[in-house]
Write a protein that holds these residues in place. Structure first.
Motif, mmCIF file in Angstrom:
data_model
loop_
_atom_site.group_PDB
_atom_site.id
_atom_site.type_symbol
_atom_site.label_atom_id
_atom_site.label_comp_id
_atom_site.label_asym_id
_atom_site.label_seq_id
_atom_site.Cartn_x
_atom_site.Cartn_y
_atom_site.Cartn_z
ATOM 1 N N PHE A 70 0.765 -1.292 -0.112
ATOM 2 C CA PHE A 70 -0.141 -0.040 0.004
ATOM 3 C C PHE A 70 0.811 1.314 -0.064
ATOM 4 N N ASP A 71 0.531 2.285 -0.828
ATOM 5 C CA ASP A 71 0.813 3.636 -0.654
ATOM 6 C C ASP A 71 0.042 4.034 0.535
ATOM 7 N N ILE A 72 0.506 5.230 0.975
ATOM 8 C CA ILE A 72 -0.337 5.621 2.267
ATOM 9 C C ILE A 72 -1.186 6.977 1.979
ATOM 10 N N GLY A 73 -0.551 7.927 1.436
ATOM 11 C CA GLY A 73 -1.353 9.422 1.295
ATOM 12 C C GLY A 73 -2.664 8.788 0.190
ATOM 13 N N ASN A 74 -3.779 9.156 0.587
ATOM 14 C CA ASN A 74 -4.852 9.113 -0.439
ATOM 15 C C ASN A 74 -5.106 7.667 -0.627
ATOM 16 N N VAL A 75 -4.586 6.855 0.133
ATOM 17 C CA VAL A 75 -5.124 5.294 0.006
ATOM 18 C C VAL A 75 -5.488 4.798 1.385
ATOM 19 N N LEU A 76 -4.616 4.946 2.318
ATOM 20 C CA LEU A 76 -4.872 4.403 3.744
ATOM 21 C C LEU A 76 -5.289 5.727 4.525
ATOM 22 N N SER A 77 -4.589 6.769 4.327
ATOM 23 C CA SER A 77 -4.959 8.256 5.164
ATOM 24 C C SER A 77 -5.307 9.315 3.795
ATOM 25 N N ASP A 78 -5.666 10.371 4.322
ATOM 26 C CA ASP A 78 -6.159 11.461 3.329
ATOM 27 C C ASP A 78 -5.033 12.420 3.450
#
Length: 201
Positions: A7-15
């Motif tokens: 997973f990427d994080i920004g705009n995938v698991l977090s905004d």
């Protein structure tokens, strides 16, 4: 067969909610646009995630992009708590994938400052099998070296991995390293595409 989800994080698991962040600091719409152009939408922002420049060097670079906004830029980015926020589904999604036997990893362009000042946005990290925040290795996506480092660090086979990222150049970077990849738009869309790859979700 896909065995690992990255997973990427920004705009995938977090905004990555920079506009809301700047609105809450009281800036008007015109100023927000100018601040963004000098910072989060500029090439200088990559250097935060790369982790090579000091915080002061990054701020100086923003100011150089728009010297008339020095006060506002320093006010905005002195503390960035709230610029990244956890998505409601993130932790449950990771738990579900883990329960089904998948390895779950993260690979994100992410700064030390954001990690320290937005810790709640990373609540899922302890649930995962490992990963890389870009600042820790001085590399950012889509540099092939960061994908290869993740694979070698955790002894992963590219053909057994799928990568989710909201930015197409990063998706293409993964594909160029032999990793299946999905351009993330929503959890629902990503879930459908994961199913099409044979992932049990």
């Amino acid at each position: 067969m896909i065995r690992n989800i990255i997973f990427d994080i920004g705009n995938v698991l977090s905004d990555f909610c920079w506009r809301e962040f700047l609105e809450q600091k009281g800036f008007d719409e015109e100023t927000i646009g100018r601040i963004a152009a000098a910072s989060v939408l500029s090439n200088s922002w990559n250097e935060i995630d790369r982790g090579v420049w000091s915080e002061e060097e990054v701020l100086d670079s923003f100011v150089k992009n728009d010297p008339s906004l020095e006060r506002e830029l320093r006010e905005a980015f002195g503390n960035i708590a709230g610029i990244v926020k956890l998505r409601d589904y993130a932790c449950d999604w990771i738990r579900e994938l883990k329960a089904k036997g998948y390895g779950v990893y993260y690979l994100s362009n992410f700064s030390k400052k954001a990690e320290e000042e937005c810790p709640d946005s990373l609540a899922f990290l302890p649930l995962m099998d490992g990963g890389i925040l870009s600042y820790t290795v001085k590399l950012i996506k889509p540099n092939p070296a960061i994908y290869e480092l993740l694979l070698s660090r955790y002894d992963l086979k590219a053909c057994e991995c799928v990568f989710l990222d909201d930015t197409m150049r990063n998706v293409e970077g993964a594909r160029n390293c032999g990793i299946e990849a999905i351009c993330f738009k929503s959890k629902e869309q990503a879930t459908e595409e994961l199913r099409a790859l044979g992932v049990e979700v």
